[in-house]
Design a protein around this motif. Structure first.
Motif, PDB file in Angstrom:
ATOM      1  N   ILE A  75      46.238 -15.750 103.340  1.00  0.00           N
ATOM      2  CA  ILE A  75      46.578 -14.697 103.616  1.00  0.00           C
ATOM      3  C   ILE A  75      45.294 -13.762 103.765  1.00  0.00           C
ATOM      4  O   ILE A  75      44.692 -13.605 102.871  1.00  0.00           O
ATOM      5  N   ILE A  76      45.158 -12.998 105.014  1.00  0.00           N
ATOM      6  CA  ILE A  76      44.111 -12.074 104.957  1.00  0.00           C
ATOM      7  C   ILE A  76      44.652 -10.645 105.250  1.00  0.00           C
ATOM      8  O   ILE A  76      45.470 -10.615 106.412  1.00  0.00           O
ATOM      9  N   VAL A  85      41.677   0.355  95.930  1.00  0.00           N
ATOM     10  CA  VAL A  85      42.981   0.462  95.307  1.00  0.00           C
ATOM     11  C   VAL A  85      43.691  -0.783  96.345  1.00  0.00           C
ATOM     12  O   VAL A  85      44.341  -1.766  95.956  1.00  0.00           O
ATOM     13  N   ASP A  86      43.704  -0.576  97.581  1.00  0.00           N
ATOM     14  CA  ASP A  86      44.225  -1.304  98.576  1.00  0.00           C
ATOM     15  C   ASP A  86      43.924  -2.746  98.471  1.00  0.00           C
ATOM     16  O   ASP A  86      44.580  -3.842  98.535  1.00  0.00           O
ATOM     17  N   GLU A  87      42.199  -2.900  98.493  1.00  0.00           N
ATOM     18  CA  GLU A  87      41.779  -4.285  98.226  1.00  0.00           C
ATOM     19  C   GLU A  87      42.052  -5.102  96.704  1.00  0.00           C
ATOM     20  O   GLU A  87      42.537  -6.158  96.741  1.00  0.00           O
ATOM     21  N   GLY A  94      47.936 -11.859  95.729  1.00  0.00           N
ATOM     22  CA  GLY A  94      47.794 -13.169  96.163  1.00  0.00           C
ATOM     23  C   GLY A  94      46.808 -13.237  97.348  1.00  0.00           C
ATOM     24  O   GLY A  94      46.910 -14.494  97.906  1.00  0.00           O
ATOM     25  N   ALA A  95      46.599 -12.255  98.064  1.00  0.00           N
ATOM     26  CA  ALA A  95      45.772 -12.362  99.596  1.00  0.00           C
ATOM     27  C   ALA A  95      44.635 -13.062  99.048  1.00  0.00           C
ATOM     28  O   ALA A  95      43.867 -13.070  97.892  1.00  0.00           O
ATOM     29  N   PHE A 185      48.067  -3.889  88.157  1.00  0.00           N
ATOM     30  CA  PHE A 185      48.823  -3.828  89.241  1.00  0.00           C
ATOM     31  C   PHE A 185      50.022  -5.027  89.378  1.00  0.00           C
ATOM     32  O   PHE A 185      50.512  -5.095  90.209  1.00  0.00           O
ATOM     33  N   VAL A 186      49.941  -5.825  88.291  1.00  0.00           N
ATOM     34  CA  VAL A 186      50.499  -7.097  88.357  1.00  0.00           C
ATOM     35  C   VAL A 186      51.928  -7.019  87.397  1.00  0.00           C
ATOM     36  O   VAL A 186      51.841  -6.566  86.337  1.00  0.00           O
ATOM     37  N   ASP A 187      53.006  -7.141  87.972  1.00  0.00           N
ATOM     38  CA  ASP A 187      54.439  -6.885  87.250  1.00  0.00           C
ATOM     39  C   ASP A 187      54.430  -8.202  86.315  1.00  0.00           C
ATOM     40  O   ASP A 187      53.985  -9.312  86.828  1.00  0.00           O
ATOM     41  N   ASP A 188      54.706  -7.798  85.309  1.00  0.00           N
ATOM     42  CA  ASP A 188      54.792  -8.870  84.043  1.00  0.00           C
ATOM     43  C   ASP A 188      55.567 -10.074  84.282  1.00  0.00           C
ATOM     44  O   ASP A 188      55.060 -11.228  83.822  1.00  0.00           O
TER      45      ASP A 188
END
Length: 221
Positions: A75-76, A85-87, A94-95, A185-188
Motif C-alpha cells: 500500500i502506498i 503525523v500522517d506519514e 502497515g503502509a 499510535f498503535v492500538d494495543d
C-alpha cells in the motif's frame, strides 16, 4: 506489468493517474464508490494499492487498517496533507510507502516500482530455524516436518523477532517498537490479533504451544 488499484475520490486525479500508469504498462482498477471498497480491492487481487487518505465514508487510515488485517498487498498512501503525523500513522498502520501531493510523476513511478520489486522480487532464500520450525523470510513461509504455511508480513516479523531472541521473554512494548518503531499510535489490540493469528497458522502445520505467553511479561519461543 502489475495490476494497481486506485482509491481516490477526485475524478480528475483518478483519471489522470490511471492514464499515467497505463502509459507505463500498468493495469489499473479504480472505483467511484466507497461503500464496500475494502472487499472490492481484495476481490480484484491487485498487486498494489494507491490509497488517498482524505476520502468520503471511510478515511484512508481505516481502509489501510482493514486491508492490512486481511492482506499483505503493498500500500502506498497518497495525500495532500504534508504532515509527519500522517506519514507516521500510515507506516504504523502497515503502509509500505507515503507520497504527498502534488507529486512529481517520475518520483511516484519510481516509488511504485521500488515497492513492487521489494515485495515480489526478493533475493535468495534466507531462513532461520528453532525448535523444529523454519522461517523462510524470502517466501514468508513457516515450515515444520515437511508442512508449510504462508504468513502475513507482520506475522513474519513477529516470528522472526522471537526466533532471533529464542528462550528470551520479549515484552509487548519491545515487540511493538521493533515492528512499528513507536507504539504511540498503535492500538494495543493490534499485537494481540497478530499473535493470535500467528498461533493459528502454526497450528495448521502441527506446531502447538510454540509461541508462549508469559503473563504480565511478554512472549517467547
Amino acid at each position: 506489468m502489475a495490476k494497481i488499484y486506485i482509491i481516490e475520490d477526485d475524478p480528475k486525479i483518478r483519471t489522470e493517474l490511471s492514464l499515467l500508469l497505463a502509459k507505463y504498462g500498468y493495469e489499473c482498477r479504480a472505483s467511484d464508490s466507497f461503500e464496500g471498497v475494502v472487499d472490492a480491492v481484495l476481490d480484484d487481487e491487485a498487486q498494489l494499492l494507491l490509497l488517498d487518505i482524505n476520502l468520503p465514508v471511510l478515511d484512508g487510515y481505516h481502509i489501510c487498517r482493514e486491508i492490512r488485517q486481511r492482506s499483505d498487498m503493498p500500500i502506498i498512501m497518497v495525500t495532500s496533507r504534508d504532515s509527519d503525523v500522517d506519514e507516521l500513522m500510515s507506516m504504523n498502520l502497515g503502509a509500505d510507502d507515503f507520497i504527498t501531493k502534488p507529486y512529481n510523476t517520475q518520483i511516484l513511478l519510481a516509488r511504485i516500482s521500488s515497492v513492487l520489486k521489494r515485495t515480489y522480487q526478493g533475493g535468495g532464500s534466507k531462513t532461520i530455524s528453532h525448535g523444529g520450525v523454519t522461517l523462510d523470510l524470502s517466501r514468508s513461509v513457516a515450515s515444520h516436518e515437511g508442512r508449510e504455511v504462508e504468513l502475513s508480513k507482520n506475522e513474519v516479523r513477529i516470528l522472526h523477532l522471537l526466533m532471533k531472541h529464542h528462550s528470551t521473554i520479549l515484552s509487548r512494548d519491545a515487540i511493538m517498537n521493533d515492528l512499528w518503531q513507536s507504539n504511540e499510535f498503535v492500538d494495543d489490540n493490534t499485537l494481540t490479533v497478530n499473535i493470535t493469528r500467528l498461533r493459528k497458522r502454526l497450528e495448521t502445520i502441527g506446531v502447538h504451544e510454540y509461541l508462549i505467553t508469559k503473563r504480565g511479561q511478554g512472549y517467547m519461543v
